[in-house]
Design an enzyme around this catalytic site. Structure first.
Site, PDB file in Angstrom:
ATOM      1  N   GLU A 139     -25.037  12.917  -2.416  1.00 18.20           N
ATOM      2  CA  GLU A 139     -24.726  12.865  -0.981  1.00 18.20           C
ATOM      3  C   GLU A 139     -24.150  14.204  -0.508  1.00 18.20           C
ATOM      4  O   GLU A 139     -24.519  14.714   0.552  1.00 18.20           O
ATOM      5  CB  GLU A 139     -23.741  11.722  -0.698  1.00 18.20           C
ATOM      6  CG  GLU A 139     -24.415  10.363  -0.838  1.00 18.20           C
ATOM      7  CD  GLU A 139     -23.565   9.164  -0.419  1.00 18.20           C
ATOM      8  OE1 GLU A 139     -24.077   8.052  -0.471  1.00 18.20           O
ATOM      9  OE2 GLU A 139     -22.383   9.346  -0.036  1.00 18.20           O
ATOM     10  N   GLY A 193      -7.929   2.389   1.807  1.00 13.43           N
ATOM     11  CA  GLY A 193      -8.159   2.917   0.461  1.00 13.43           C
ATOM     12  C   GLY A 193      -9.042   4.151   0.439  1.00 13.43           C
ATOM     13  O   GLY A 193      -9.164   4.876   1.433  1.00 13.43           O
ATOM     14  N   GLU A 225     -26.999  18.359 -14.183  1.00 14.11           N
ATOM     15  CA  GLU A 225     -26.975  16.987 -14.708  1.00 14.11           C
ATOM     16  C   GLU A 225     -27.204  17.026 -16.218  1.00 14.11           C
ATOM     17  O   GLU A 225     -28.135  17.679 -16.688  1.00 14.11           O
ATOM     18  CB  GLU A 225     -28.070  16.160 -14.010  1.00 14.11           C
ATOM     19  CG  GLU A 225     -28.305  14.784 -14.580  1.00 14.11           C
ATOM     20  CD  GLU A 225     -27.071  13.886 -14.590  1.00 14.11           C
ATOM     21  OE1 GLU A 225     -26.527  13.630 -13.509  1.00 14.11           O
ATOM     22  OE2 GLU A 225     -26.652  13.450 -15.690  1.00 14.11           O
ATOM     23  N   GLY A 254     -25.073  11.768  -9.572  1.00 14.23           N
ATOM     24  CA  GLY A 254     -24.951  10.374  -9.139  1.00 14.23           C
ATOM     25  C   GLY A 254     -24.868  10.335  -7.620  1.00 14.23           C
ATOM     26  O   GLY A 254     -25.112  11.344  -6.942  1.00 14.23           O
ATOM     27  N   GLU A 286       0.846  -1.192   0.000  1.00 14.83           N
ATOM     28  CA  GLU A 286       0.000   0.000   0.000  1.00 14.83           C
ATOM     29  C   GLU A 286       0.882   1.242   0.000  1.00 14.83           C
ATOM     30  O   GLU A 286       1.780   1.373   0.819  1.00 14.83           O
ATOM     31  CB  GLU A 286      -0.937  -0.018   1.223  1.00 14.83           C
ATOM     32  CG  GLU A 286      -1.737   1.252   1.453  1.00 14.83           C
ATOM     33  CD  GLU A 286      -2.581   1.703   0.252  1.00 14.83           C
ATOM     34  OE1 GLU A 286      -3.404   0.932  -0.231  1.00 14.83           O
ATOM     35  OE2 GLU A 286      -2.365   2.858  -0.208  1.00 14.83           O
ATOM     36  N   GLY A 289       3.885   0.033  -5.641  1.00 10.07           N
ATOM     37  CA  GLY A 289       4.239  -1.221  -6.309  1.00 10.07           C
ATOM     38  C   GLY A 289       4.053  -1.152  -7.812  1.00 10.07           C
ATOM     39  O   GLY A 289       3.149  -0.484  -8.310  1.00 10.07           O
ATOM     40  N   HIS A 346     -44.481  -5.551  13.820  1.00 11.52           N
ATOM     41  CA  HIS A 346     -45.222  -4.295  13.631  1.00 11.52           C
ATOM     42  C   HIS A 346     -44.952  -3.366  14.805  1.00 11.52           C
ATOM     43  O   HIS A 346     -44.937  -3.816  15.942  1.00 11.52           O
ATOM     44  CB  HIS A 346     -46.718  -4.589  13.547  1.00 11.52           C
ATOM     45  CG  HIS A 346     -47.548  -3.347  13.461  1.00 11.52           C
ATOM     46  ND1 HIS A 346     -47.644  -2.603  12.306  1.00 11.52           N
ATOM     47  CD2 HIS A 346     -48.277  -2.691  14.413  1.00 11.52           C
ATOM     48  CE1 HIS A 346     -48.426  -1.549  12.528  1.00 11.52           C
ATOM     49  NE2 HIS A 346     -48.817  -1.579  13.808  1.00 11.52           N
ATOM     50  N   LYS A 395     -20.051   9.294   5.076  1.00 13.26           N
ATOM     51  CA  LYS A 395     -21.188   8.914   5.923  1.00 13.26           C
ATOM     52  C   LYS A 395     -21.121   9.609   7.280  1.00 13.26           C
ATOM     53  O   LYS A 395     -22.145   9.896   7.905  1.00 13.26           O
ATOM     54  CB  LYS A 395     -21.263   7.395   6.100  1.00 13.26           C
ATOM     55  CG  LYS A 395     -22.143   6.724   5.089  1.00 13.26           C
ATOM     56  CD  LYS A 395     -21.528   6.573   3.739  1.00 13.26           C
ATOM     57  CE  LYS A 395     -22.097   7.267   2.589  1.00 13.26           C
ATOM     58  NZ  LYS A 395     -21.352   7.160   1.348  1.00 13.26           N
TER      59      LYS A 395
HETATM   60  P1  FAD Z   1      -9.491   1.836  -3.398  1.00 12.75           P
HETATM   61  O1  FAD Z   1     -10.376   1.985  -2.243  1.00 12.75           O
HETATM   62  O2  FAD Z   1      -9.322   2.984  -4.322  1.00 12.75           O
HETATM   63  O3  FAD Z   1      -8.077   1.370  -2.846  1.00 12.75           O
HETATM   64  C1  FAD Z   1      -6.969   1.225  -3.673  1.00 12.75           C
HETATM   65  C2  FAD Z   1      -5.734   1.344  -2.834  1.00 12.75           C
HETATM   66  O4  FAD Z   1      -4.608   1.025  -3.645  1.00 12.75           O
HETATM   67  C3  FAD Z   1      -5.489   2.754  -2.297  1.00 12.75           C
HETATM   68  O5  FAD Z   1      -5.287   2.703  -0.919  1.00 12.75           O
HETATM   69  C4  FAD Z   1      -4.253   3.232  -3.054  1.00 12.75           C
HETATM   70  O6  FAD Z   1      -3.433   4.080  -2.266  1.00 12.75           O
HETATM   71  C5  FAD Z   1      -3.544   1.915  -3.341  1.00 12.75           C
HETATM   72  N1  FAD Z   1      -2.659   1.950  -4.509  1.00 12.75           N
HETATM   73  C6  FAD Z   1      -2.943   2.444  -5.735  1.00 12.75           C
HETATM   74  N2  FAD Z   1      -1.893   2.265  -6.568  1.00 12.75           N
HETATM   75  C7  FAD Z   1      -0.919   1.668  -5.831  1.00 12.75           C
HETATM   76  C8  FAD Z   1       0.395   1.227  -6.122  1.00 12.75           C
HETATM   77  N3  FAD Z   1       0.927   1.343  -7.340  1.00 12.75           N
HETATM   78  N4  FAD Z   1       1.113   0.676  -5.132  1.00 12.75           N
HETATM   79  C9  FAD Z   1       0.587   0.525  -3.880  1.00 12.75           C
HETATM   80  N5  FAD Z   1      -0.645   0.923  -3.565  1.00 12.75           N
HETATM   81  C10 FAD Z   1      -1.403   1.471  -4.517  1.00 12.75           C
HETATM   82  N6  FAD Z   1     -18.765   2.787  -2.214  1.00 12.75           N
HETATM   83  C11 FAD Z   1     -19.722   2.144  -1.536  1.00 12.75           C
HETATM   84  O7  FAD Z   1     -19.880   0.937  -1.707  1.00 12.75           O
HETATM   85  N7  FAD Z   1     -20.516   2.806  -0.631  1.00 12.75           N
HETATM   86  C12 FAD Z   1     -20.385   4.129  -0.401  1.00 12.75           C
HETATM   87  O8  FAD Z   1     -21.115   4.688   0.411  1.00 12.75           O
HETATM   88  C13 FAD Z   1     -19.391   4.832  -1.113  1.00 12.75           C
HETATM   89  N8  FAD Z   1     -19.213   6.153  -0.894  1.00 12.75           N
HETATM   90  C14 FAD Z   1     -18.232   6.796  -1.571  1.00 12.75           C
HETATM   91  C15 FAD Z   1     -18.078   8.150  -1.343  1.00 12.75           C
HETATM   92  C16 FAD Z   1     -17.096   8.853  -2.006  1.00 12.75           C
HETATM   93  C17 FAD Z   1     -16.925  10.314  -1.738  1.00 12.75           C
HETATM   94  C18 FAD Z   1     -16.236   8.163  -2.917  1.00 12.75           C
HETATM   95  C19 FAD Z   1     -15.147   8.903  -3.636  1.00 12.75           C
HETATM   96  C20 FAD Z   1     -16.383   6.815  -3.151  1.00 12.75           C
HETATM   97  C21 FAD Z   1     -17.396   6.118  -2.487  1.00 12.75           C
HETATM   98  N9  FAD Z   1     -17.587   4.759  -2.703  1.00 12.75           N
HETATM   99  C22 FAD Z   1     -18.584   4.110  -2.029  1.00 12.75           C
HETATM  100  C23 FAD Z   1     -16.763   3.990  -3.662  1.00 12.75           C
HETATM  101  C24 FAD Z   1     -15.678   3.198  -2.924  1.00 12.75           C
HETATM  102  O9  FAD Z   1     -14.901   4.071  -2.151  1.00 12.75           O
HETATM  103  C25 FAD Z   1     -14.815   2.442  -3.912  1.00 12.75           C
HETATM  104  O10 FAD Z   1     -15.630   1.676  -4.766  1.00 12.75           O
HETATM  105  C26 FAD Z   1     -13.849   1.514  -3.203  1.00 12.75           C
HETATM  106  O11 FAD Z   1     -12.993   2.248  -2.356  1.00 12.75           O
HETATM  107  C27 FAD Z   1     -13.015   0.715  -4.215  1.00 12.75           C
HETATM  108  O12 FAD Z   1     -12.180  -0.157  -3.530  1.00 12.75           O
HETATM  109  P2  FAD Z   1     -10.800  -0.663  -4.165  1.00 12.75           P
HETATM  110  O13 FAD Z   1     -10.204  -1.553  -3.136  1.00 12.75           O
HETATM  111  O14 FAD Z   1     -11.037  -1.173  -5.518  1.00 12.75           O
HETATM  112  O15 FAD Z   1      -9.924   0.644  -4.356  1.00 12.75           O
END
Ligand code: FAD
Length: 472
Positions: free
Chosen positions: A188, A41, A204, A183, A35, A115, A451, A52
């Site tokens: 939100e 993330g 939109e 969206g 990470e 990475g 209920h 939230k």
């Molecule tokens: P990420 O969460 O993006 O994590 C990827 C990780 O990889 C990061 O920590 C990053 O630093 C790391 N990384 C990237 N490249 C490298 C590299 N080369 N080397 C090492 N590390 C690296 N989803 C919901 O389901 N419910 C919600 O209520 C919701 N609310 C949201 C609100 C906002 C404002 C936003 C922006 C998004 C929201 N989402 C929500 C979407 C959700 O955050 C993402 O779908 C989710 O985080 C994706 O998970 P992931 O593990 O694929 O990637």
């Protein structure tokens, strides 16, 4: 197979990556997470959790109106938004600590650094101090997530032109805010900002707000937002943005006419871009399409030892989707390496993935909307049960809402579920469980529900499908 120090190396510690690591460890695999920033993330640090936390505080602020009805006098002039924001950061921090704890508990090694794939079984990690190291593993799961999409001429400066990250970092409220995109993320923040008194205009491009939701549930949200003073401009194209000393001026085109909207700040919430550049994916034999990684069963890429999950693949960009994909991928790997059972799902069923928007009123859904059913020429019928017929909704003065079921007219198979109103994001799961378990509306219709609960609306909607809703 050659001996590797790790069974699986996971690139990215978001909800896709860290959940995959925990599940891998539970199944006896030796896992490592790489990470570059903070564990958790986008979801834990700049997405689901901090947003939230803001929404929860906005709801508490909104609830002041209910106290006023009791004659309670509250002076709201002391609102200090920096404290609201600090609480949201606190939630993100706790979430990150929670993930750290899970890594420790499950004996998952965490390596800090950026990475890059340097082989079918190798990741080269560059630490913050510039030092590099190599990690090799039998399998690699790429889970590097996504970032906010920038529009040309509207690049984020996080002062006047905000991304979702920038708006979460604000420590004071703007007087006025334009939001591009209606969206989940746009809506939100529209709810949070408007509740705290900001003048909010949502722009939109498509003919209506919340375009992926069913028209009937989206209309309930629109009505409530308009009542609260949010302005919507649909069928509207944002063309150019000018930054001024006091704010921004956005030129829009609507019905063939041009207009300039002025506000202190603009939030651009028009989608996200996968983090797949500069990872060495193509060189390792992974195929991509418009930046997204293409995967086969169990989220295996075209390079047999490399898997991809979460926001970098073309499935809904949601945290629970990323996590489930991670679970499926490593369960498959455990079946290969440890002889455990392969997961029964080769990929997530797109018709059974819930999506939720946590504004007030909340909105949630899975499967077909009426629009999608028509577009795909799928024969369907729909029944909606309004919250006005629900005792609990009336007791808590939340009559705006409904539960809607789309179903096959012949078999009554559930084709789509939609909920809007109080607790809609929780209510959706009863319908979804029925869908997953291949139950029929008659099963929900005949199950005794406590209920008064909002859950009775699910039962009544199912009864409606069978032609015998009671409270309508
Ligand atoms: P990420 O969460 O993006 O994590 C990827 C990780 O990889 C990061 O920590 C990053 O630093 C790391 N990384 C990237 N490249 C490298 C590299 N080369 N080397 C090492 N590390 C690296 N989803 C919901 O389901 N419910 C919600 O209520 C919701 N609310 C949201 C609100 C906002 C404002 C936003 C922006 C998004 C929201 N989402 C929500 C979407 C959700 O955050 C993402 O779908 C989710 O985080 C994706 O998970 P992931 O593990 O694929 O990637």
């Amino acid at each position: 197979m050659a001996n590797f120090p790790y069974d699986v190396a996971i690139l990215g510690g978001g909800p896709g990556g860290y959940v995959a690591a925990v599940r891998a460890s539970q199944l006896g695999l030796k896992a490592v997470v790489i990470e570059k920033d903070k564990l958790g993330g986008v979801c834990g640090n700049w997405g689901c959790i901090p947003s939230k936390a803001l929404i929860n505080q906005a709801e508490a602020y909104h609830a002041i109106e209910a106290l006023a009805h009791m004659g309670v006098k509250i002076d709201v002039s002391g609102l200090d938004y920096s404290k609201v924001q600090a609480k949201s950061r606190g939630a993100a921090e706790r979430s990150g600590k929670g993930v750290q704890f899970l890594m420790k508990k499950n004996k998952v090694e965490v390596v800090s650094g950026t990475g890059t794939l340097t082989g079918a079984n190798e990741i080269t990690v560059k630490a913050a101090d510039g030092a590099t190291s190599k990690i090799s593993a039998a399998y690699i799961v790429v889970a590097t997530g996504s970032r906010p999409r920038e529009l040309p001429g509207m690049e984020f400066d996080e002062k006047q032109v905000l991304s979702s990250t920038g708006i979460l970092a604000l420590t004071s409220l703007p007087k006025s805010l334009l939001i591009l995109g209606s969206g989940a993320i746009g809506m939100e923040f529209a709810f949070v900002m408007r509740t705290f008194g900001v003048e909010v205009t949502v722009i939109e491009m498509l003919p209506r707000i919340l375009p992926v939701e069913d028209h009937e549930t989206a209309a309930v949200v629109e009505k409530a937002f308009v009542k609260n003073g949010v302005k919507f401009l649909v069928n509207t194209k944002a063309s150019t943005l000018k930054k001024t000393a006091t704010g921004v001026e956005l030129t829009i085109e609507k019905d063939g006419k041009t207009e300039v909207l002025k506000a202190e700040k603009i939030l651009v919430a028009v989608g996200r871009v996968p983090n797949t550049a500069d990872l060495g994916l193509e060189k390792a034999g992974v195929k991509l399409d418009r930046g997204f990684v293409l995967t086969k069963d169990y989220y295996q890429t075209d390079a047999a030892s490399i898997f991809a999950i979460g926001d970098i693949i073309p499935s809904p960009l949601l945290a629970h989707v990323a996590s489930k994909e991670g679970e499926i991928a490593v369960e498959f790997l455990a079946s290969k390496l440890k002889g455990t059972h392969a997961p029964h799902e080769k990929k997530l069923d797109p018709m059974a993935i819930p999506g939720a928007t946590y504004c007030e009123p909340q909105i949630a859904s899975f499967g077909l909307t009426e629009e999608k059913a028509k577009e795909k020429k799928i024969d369907y019928k729909a029944y909606s049960f309004p919250f006005t017929g629900n005792g609990k909704a009336n007791a808590i003065e939340r009559p705006e809402g409904l539960v809607k079921i789309l179903y096959n007219p012949k078999t009554h198979e559930i084709l789509g579920g939609h909920t809007v109103g109080a607790n809609a994001t929780e209510l959706i799961h009863e319908l979804l469980l029925a869908k997953k378990a291949e139950l029929l509306p008659e099963d929900l219709a005949t199950m005794v529900h406590a209920h008064p609960t909002l859950g009775e609306s699910v039962m009544e909607a199912a009864r409606g499908v069978e032609g015998w809703a009671i409270h309508i």
